[in-house]
Write an enzyme that holds these catalytic residues in place. Structure first.
Site, PDB file in Angstrom:
ATOM      1  CG  HIS A  33      23.508  -1.543  17.782  1.00  0.00           C
ATOM      2  ND1 HIS A  33      22.281  -1.797  18.365  1.00  0.00           N
ATOM      3  CD2 HIS A  33      23.274  -1.444  16.454  1.00  0.00           C
ATOM      4  CE1 HIS A  33      21.352  -1.850  17.416  1.00  0.00           C
ATOM      5  NE2 HIS A  33      21.921  -1.625  16.237  1.00  0.00           N
ATOM      6  CB  CYS A  77      17.871  -0.827  13.774  1.00  0.00           C
ATOM      7  SG  CYS A  77      18.843  -1.903  14.833  1.00  0.00           S
ATOM      8  CG  HIS A  91      22.756   2.167  13.479  1.00  0.00           C
ATOM      9  ND1 HIS A  91      21.439   2.578  13.378  1.00  0.00           N
ATOM     10  CD2 HIS A  91      22.721   0.857  13.820  1.00  0.00           C
ATOM     11  CE1 HIS A  91      20.649   1.537  13.648  1.00  0.00           C
ATOM     12  NE2 HIS A  91      21.406   0.486  13.908  1.00  0.00           N
ATOM     13  CD  GLU A  92      26.031  -1.444  13.245  1.00  0.00           C
ATOM     14  OE1 GLU A  92      25.905  -2.173  14.245  1.00  0.00           O
ATOM     15  OE2 GLU A  92      25.139  -1.329  12.374  1.00  0.00           O
TER      16      GLU A  92
HETATM   17 ZN   LIG Z   1      21.005  -1.469  14.408  1.00  0.00          ZN
END
Ligand SMILES: [Zn+2]
Length: 186
Positions: free
Chosen positions: A153, A102, A149-150
């Site tokens: 976030h 990341c 992953h997004e």
């Molecule tokens: Zn990331």
């Protein structure tokens, strides 16, 4: 627009939840400028394949996936898409450990660190598209991986929250292990 500074750990903002936006906000100047800035910031680096608004300091549920060949994954194709309010609404099968890094998680030398994170290989995601229309897609393999992953976030989760501390390795070690795994799979 502008290349923005990417927020890195430790920073409380990365642990906070992003706000969903309305369909009419999608086409607003504010959000379109934000999208342009995320694209510019992603393009300014050579490793990132996705970025969410919170990483440039805006806690709004906006994620961009920009898959492209990277120095570590030259085999990747090209895929670009903007996701507003992305949400994983269904998963298929079991999670499998997959390597990820990341641009918000760096070591002392400002290089990204990596870990194998359990991720689904197939998901269904809902989101607003760039016209503000509600959409649902099935995403598989690498795209499914990047979207998980997004979406994390947006929920204030970074990948290192999902693995033990000693599971994280340097970029050099990651490249070594990836090469070993590729050789084994041949
Ligand atoms: Zn990331």
């Amino acid at each position: 627009m502008a290349v923005r500074e990417v927020i890195t750990t430790p920073d409380d903002l990365l642990s906070s939840k992003s706000e969903f936006i309305t369909a009419s906000e999608v086409k607003s100047e504010k959000i379109q400028n934000l999208v342009a800035d995320i694209y510019d910031t992603l393009k300014s680096g050579s490793y990132g394949v996705g970025m969410s608004a919170i990483q440039i300091g805006e806690p709004l549920a906006v994620s961009i996936v920009m898959i492209r060949p990277t120095p570590n994954r030259p085999e990747l194709g090209h895929f670009n898409k903007e996701y507003f309010n992305p949400k994983i609404i269904e998963t298929f099968g079991e999670k499998e450990p997959m390597w990820e890094g990341c641009c918000s998680v760096l070591d002392e030398e400002k290089n990204p660190v990596y870990a194998k994170v359990p991720r689904y290989k197939k998901i269904r995601v809902s989101y607003l598209d760039s016209e503000g229309e509600e959409q649902e897609d099935i995403a598989e393999d690498f795209l499914a991986h990047v979207l998980q992953h997004e979406v994390d976030h947006i929920n204030g989760i970074i990948f290192t929250d999902l693995v033990p501390e000693d599971a994280t390795v340097s970029q050099e070690e990651y490249r070594r292990r990836l090469a070993l795994e590729k050789a084994e799979n041949k």
